[in-house]
Design a protein around this motif. Sequence first.
Motif, PDB file in Angstrom:
ATOM      1  N   PHE A 193       0.829  -1.220   0.000  1.00  0.00           N
ATOM      2  CA  PHE A 193       0.000   0.000   0.000  1.00  0.00           C
ATOM      3  C   PHE A 193       0.856   1.260   0.000  1.00  0.00           C
ATOM      4  CE2 PHE A 193      -4.314  -1.493   0.677  1.00  0.00           C
ATOM      5  CZ  PHE A 193      -4.149  -2.766   1.219  1.00  0.00           C
ATOM      6  N   ASP A 194       0.465   2.182  -0.834  1.00  0.00           N
ATOM      7  CA  ASP A 194       0.914   3.574  -0.715  1.00  0.00           C
ATOM      8  C   ASP A 194       0.192   4.134   0.516  1.00  0.00           C
ATOM      9  OD1 ASP A 194       1.558   6.353  -1.414  1.00  0.00           O
ATOM     10  OD2 ASP A 194      -0.530   6.455  -2.067  1.00  0.00           O
ATOM     11  N   THR A 198      -4.000   7.095  -0.365  1.00  0.00           N
ATOM     12  CA  THR A 198      -4.478   5.719  -0.599  1.00  0.00           C
ATOM     13  C   THR A 198      -5.089   5.137   0.675  1.00  0.00           C
ATOM     14  OG1 THR A 198      -2.817   5.390  -2.316  1.00  0.00           O
ATOM     15  CG2 THR A 198      -3.771   3.394  -1.343  1.00  0.00           C
ATOM     16  N   PHE A 218      -1.299  -0.772  -4.314  1.00  0.00           N
ATOM     17  CA  PHE A 218      -2.476   0.105  -4.187  1.00  0.00           C
ATOM     18  C   PHE A 218      -1.978   1.543  -4.133  1.00  0.00           C
ATOM     19  CE2 PHE A 218      -5.844  -2.986  -3.310  1.00  0.00           C
ATOM     20  CZ  PHE A 218      -5.087  -4.112  -3.014  1.00  0.00           C
ATOM     21  N   GLU A 219      -2.474   2.373  -5.061  1.00  0.00           N
ATOM     22  CA  GLU A 219      -1.974   3.742  -5.182  1.00  0.00           C
ATOM     23  C   GLU A 219      -3.120   4.737  -5.388  1.00  0.00           C
ATOM     24  OE1 GLU A 219       0.557   5.677  -5.100  1.00  0.00           O
ATOM     25  OE2 GLU A 219       2.236   4.317  -4.786  1.00  0.00           O
ATOM     26  N   ASP A 220      -2.809   6.044  -5.269  1.00  0.00           N
ATOM     27  CA  ASP A 220      -3.836   7.077  -5.530  1.00  0.00           C
ATOM     28  C   ASP A 220      -3.401   8.048  -6.616  1.00  0.00           C
ATOM     29  OD1 ASP A 220      -3.108  10.027  -3.938  1.00  0.00           O
ATOM     30  OD2 ASP A 220      -1.802   8.284  -3.707  1.00  0.00           O
ATOM     31  N   VAL A 233      -5.691   1.504  -8.576  1.00  0.00           N
ATOM     32  CA  VAL A 233      -5.673   2.937  -8.257  1.00  0.00           C
ATOM     33  C   VAL A 233      -7.023   3.353  -7.699  1.00  0.00           C
ATOM     34  CG1 VAL A 233      -5.464   5.278  -9.196  1.00  0.00           C
ATOM     35  CG2 VAL A 233      -3.934   3.464 -10.016  1.00  0.00           C
ATOM     36  N   THR A 234      -7.006   4.031  -6.552  1.00  0.00           N
ATOM     37  CA  THR A 234      -8.222   4.678  -6.024  1.00  0.00           C
ATOM     38  C   THR A 234      -7.892   6.167  -5.926  1.00  0.00           C
ATOM     39  OG1 THR A 234      -7.402   4.181  -3.799  1.00  0.00           O
ATOM     40  CG2 THR A 234      -9.051   2.672  -4.716  1.00  0.00           C
ATOM     41  N   ASP A 253     -13.107   3.768  -4.662  1.00  0.00           N
ATOM     42  CA  ASP A 253     -12.504   3.481  -3.354  1.00  0.00           C
ATOM     43  C   ASP A 253     -12.488   1.961  -3.185  1.00  0.00           C
ATOM     44  OD1 ASP A 253     -15.606   4.626  -2.093  1.00  0.00           O
ATOM     45  OD2 ASP A 253     -15.005   2.518  -2.213  1.00  0.00           O
TER      46      ASP A 253
END
Length: 239
Positions: free
Chosen positions: A6-7, A11, A174-176, A193-194, A213
């Motif tokens: 996870f970022d 994120t 997992f990134e934003d 990506v969220t 999300d």
Amino acid sequence: MSAFIFDVDGTLSETEEMHRAAFNAAFAEANLPWHWDTDRYRELLKVSGGKERLRTFVEEGEIVSDMPFDALIPALHQAKTRHYVEAVAGGQTALRPGVLDLVMEARRRGIRLAIATTTSRENVDGLLATAFGDADLFEVIACGDMVAEKKPAPDIYDLALERLGLPAEACLAFEDSSNGLRAAKAAGLRCVVTPARYTLDEDFTGADLVLPDLRHAGPVWKLFGAGDGKQPPGLPLSP
Ligand code: XBP
Ligand code: MG
């Protein structure tokens, strides 16, 4: 696949407004006539790393200060981090929707958990302890200045993979942000990506999944190859 990486900022939690407020508090404390509004900060966020962001701002603005930049920037960033850690400890942030459920389900399934972030270790520890109530939930924390090149360079993800002892294909990122997506892809990872408030308009070409999300995690499990993915692949982004 064996691990989720996870970022952090944007994120796990919408933290960038707290970062922006912490930068502005550090400027005021130093009696500097600087203030970053949301539009300016959105532009500056294209530069990963708070110290690098400060340097870009100072160099672009040809701003004169009676302190040499090499001393000014670390001093300002330390003050900013102090303000940020205080804000997190004060409970000014929460996990984004779906994050806690996904992390707990991953734990239940024996999926290992790691962090790959540009922010500093003290910021990560503060957020994990406050938001998850457990700073030890993630067995690998790759962050900040542990690597020379920050996102979009792959270095921080390479470090997380090395410390996990896993190949990229065994993990899901997992990134934003576009910077974060590019870093994960350059390291060979699949990436969900969220987009966050500051990154909604960025380019996510190359993402394996874009979701508003993590509440609708069916497509995530399908991508990870461990679930039935009943949900349609990639829900439309919420307006
Ligand atoms: C986002 C960043 C960080 C934060 C500020 O990190 O680019 O620089 O904006 O934190 P992430 P620092 O990779 O988690 O999205 O001032 O500690 O850099
Ligand atoms: Mg981020």
